[in-house]
Scaffold this motif. Structure first.
Motif, PDB file in Angstrom:
ATOM      1  N   PRO A  52     -13.141  22.491  48.171  1.00  0.00           N
ATOM      2  CA  PRO A  52     -13.238  21.355  49.177  1.00  0.00           C
ATOM      3  C   PRO A  52     -13.083  21.848  50.645  1.00  0.00           C
ATOM      4  N   TRP A  53     -12.320  22.824  50.848  1.00  0.00           N
ATOM      5  CA  TRP A  53     -11.828  23.199  52.098  1.00  0.00           C
ATOM      6  C   TRP A  53     -12.794  24.277  52.831  1.00  0.00           C
ATOM      7  N   MET A  54     -13.726  24.795  52.007  1.00  0.00           N
ATOM      8  CA  MET A  54     -14.710  25.904  52.691  1.00  0.00           C
ATOM      9  C   MET A  54     -15.576  25.163  53.775  1.00  0.00           C
ATOM     10  N   ARG A  55     -16.223  23.886  53.510  1.00  0.00           N
ATOM     11  CA  ARG A  55     -16.737  23.533  54.696  1.00  0.00           C
ATOM     12  C   ARG A  55     -16.166  23.116  55.949  1.00  0.00           C
ATOM     13  N   ASP A  56     -15.002  22.622  55.866  1.00  0.00           N
ATOM     14  CA  ASP A  56     -14.057  22.558  57.070  1.00  0.00           C
ATOM     15  C   ASP A  56     -13.641  23.735  57.592  1.00  0.00           C
ATOM     16  N   VAL A 114     -37.385  31.595  54.978  1.00  0.00           N
ATOM     17  CA  VAL A 114     -36.080  31.103  54.187  1.00  0.00           C
ATOM     18  C   VAL A 114     -36.757  30.576  52.746  1.00  0.00           C
ATOM     19  N   LEU A 115     -36.081  31.030  51.515  1.00  0.00           N
ATOM     20  CA  LEU A 115     -36.646  30.408  50.337  1.00  0.00           C
ATOM     21  C   LEU A 115     -35.849  29.153  50.179  1.00  0.00           C
ATOM     22  N   GLY A 116     -34.456  29.318  50.276  1.00  0.00           N
ATOM     23  CA  GLY A 116     -33.575  28.167  49.925  1.00  0.00           C
ATOM     24  C   GLY A 116     -32.397  28.178  50.814  1.00  0.00           C
ATOM     25  N   GLN A 117     -31.624  27.305  50.751  1.00  0.00           N
ATOM     26  CA  GLN A 117     -30.429  27.254  51.916  1.00  0.00           C
ATOM     27  C   GLN A 117     -29.618  25.991  51.552  1.00  0.00           C
ATOM     28  N   PHE A 118     -28.402  26.471  51.500  1.00  0.00           N
ATOM     29  CA  PHE A 118     -27.547  25.286  51.296  1.00  0.00           C
ATOM     30  C   PHE A 118     -26.950  24.786  52.682  1.00  0.00           C
ATOM     31  N   ASP A 119     -26.862  23.585  53.088  1.00  0.00           N
ATOM     32  CA  ASP A 119     -26.468  23.076  54.401  1.00  0.00           C
ATOM     33  C   ASP A 119     -25.285  22.418  54.300  1.00  0.00           C
ATOM     34  N   PRO A 120     -23.991  23.066  54.429  1.00  0.00           N
ATOM     35  CA  PRO A 120     -22.877  22.251  54.327  1.00  0.00           C
ATOM     36  C   PRO A 120     -22.320  21.269  55.216  1.00  0.00           C
ATOM     37  N   PHE A 121     -23.190  21.360  56.499  1.00  0.00           N
ATOM     38  CA  PHE A 121     -22.517  20.585  57.452  1.00  0.00           C
ATOM     39  C   PHE A 121     -23.377  19.113  57.452  1.00  0.00           C
ATOM     40  N   TRP A 127     -10.826  31.706  46.024  1.00  0.00           N
ATOM     41  CA  TRP A 127     -11.240  30.393  46.606  1.00  0.00           C
ATOM     42  C   TRP A 127     -10.107  29.392  46.847  1.00  0.00           C
ATOM     43  N   GLU A 128      -8.733  30.085  46.513  1.00  0.00           N
ATOM     44  CA  GLU A 128      -7.573  28.907  46.453  1.00  0.00           C
ATOM     45  C   GLU A 128      -7.268  28.721  47.784  1.00  0.00           C
TER      46      GLU A 128
END
Length: 350
Positions: free
Chosen positions: A180-184, A122-129, A326-327
């Motif tokens: 803002p709703w993507m994580r949940d 893994v080079l990079g990673q966004f951890d949304p949790f 994204w809406e």
């Protein structure tokens, strides 16, 4: 059910050391990656027209980490995500103290071995949790030794490559902080997948009678299924189709953004893209088998199919039309629509 301490110890012990760097060289890499991440923010947001609100929850920090730190971060996330499954299993199948202790250590060692293998890729990673102490939502991890290893393997300009990687990962950070709703929503899909998981003996029997044959096909190279797919029931497959749609969108969008921004800020971007795509195809026979079993082949398809979806939708309805995705959650594509962008356009735009 899972001894996370054993998982941590196993993964750390089995992970390979990174490239040979002096302390001064390591400091330079860390500093440049932090600077590259900061430089990426403006171009990514301008190109994508996604802008995060000025709130604490939208402030996702950028961390430059080594392999052990990446392992620690991901095992922490895995523990949070797997808690509901573990609770269901333990509630339905209480075991003696000895059996529980032995089983949890075995499970921990298995997970640790898997994470150790991934820690070098893994080079990079966004951890949304991840949630920060002030309520920050998510964090971006840049794995410095892996980035250095790949830039050396590809024989590309290290400064250009580091910025190129950051453009991709910064796009993920923007996707979650500006939507803002993507994580949940993604967490909800994972919870649905958990609720659909079979925990009875019939599921095991089904794998023994049907899954083993598919596993043989994977080993022979005649199937692209992963181990996870071999265990999925029909309810899980329906949820996985939705998760695949989301992940393909996120990965494909990040690739399109990095390729769109890249020519303006990265002189050698064409060379980097060509050589990196060749790397994504994998190595020899054993490497390809492992990639299929671990689901990495499916991950590569997400990049490819998602990028095609994003480009075709942009061609049909423009950036503002694409950004309707994204809406609200209902506008997200599923797996079928990722492969048929016109169907998504017809559903969302009429």
């Amino acid at each position: 059910m899972i001894d996370w301490g054993v998982a941590q110890g196993t993964a750390t012990k089995l992970s390979r050391p990174g490239p040979d760097l002096s302390p001064a060289e390591a400091d330079d890499v860390v500093g440049e990656l932090r600077e590259a991440a900061a430089r990426s923010t403006g171009p990514v947001r301008e190109f994508s027209d996604l802008h995060a609100p000025d709130t604490v929850q939208a402030q996702a920090p950028v961390l430059v980490v080594d392999r052990p730190r990446w392992i620690e971060a991901n095992l922490g996330t895995f523990e949070v995500l797997m808690d509901p499954v573990v609770a269901r299993i333990e509630a339905g199948r209480p075991r003696s103290g000895l059996a529980h202790a032995v089983g949890s250590r075995v499970s921990g060692a298995e997970i640790g071995g898997l994470v150790a293998l991934l820690s070098g890729k893994v080079l990079g990673q966004f951890d949304p949790f991840w949630t920060g102490p002030r309520g920050e939502g998510g964090r971006l991890l840049l794995v410095a030794p892996n980035i250095v290893h790949v830039e050396r393997t590809l024989d590309v300009d290290p400064h250009d490559f580091r910025l190129w990687v950051c453009l991709h990962e910064e796009t993920h950070r923007v996707q979650f902080t500006a939507v803002p709703w993507m994580r949940d929503h993604l967490r909800g899909l994972i919870d649905e997948l958990t609720a659909a998981t079979d925990l009875d003996s019939e599921a095991v029997q089904r794998f023994l009678t049907e899954g083993v044959g598919e596993l043989v096909k994977v080993l022979r190279g005649t199937s692209d299924a992963s181990l996870a797919e071999l265990f999925q029931n029909e309810r899980q497959k329906a949820v996985v189709d939705r998760i695949t749609g989301v992940m393909s969108l996120l990965e494909g969008h990040a690739d399109v953004v990095m390729d769109g921004v890249g020519p303006d800020v990265i002189p050698s971007v064409a060379t980097i893209r060509k050589r990196f795509d060749q790397r994504r195809q994998g190595g020899g026979g054993l490497d390809r088998v492992l990639r299929r079993l671990l689901g990495l082949e499916s991950k590569m398809r997400q990049y490819r199919d998602g990028a095609v979806f994003v480009r075709e939708v942009n061609e049909k309805v423009g950036l503002s039309g694409f950004n309707a995705v994204w809406e609200r959650p209902e506008n997200l594509p599923d797996r079928a629509e990722i492969l048929d962008p016109a169907a998504w356009v017809a559903r969302v735009h009429g």
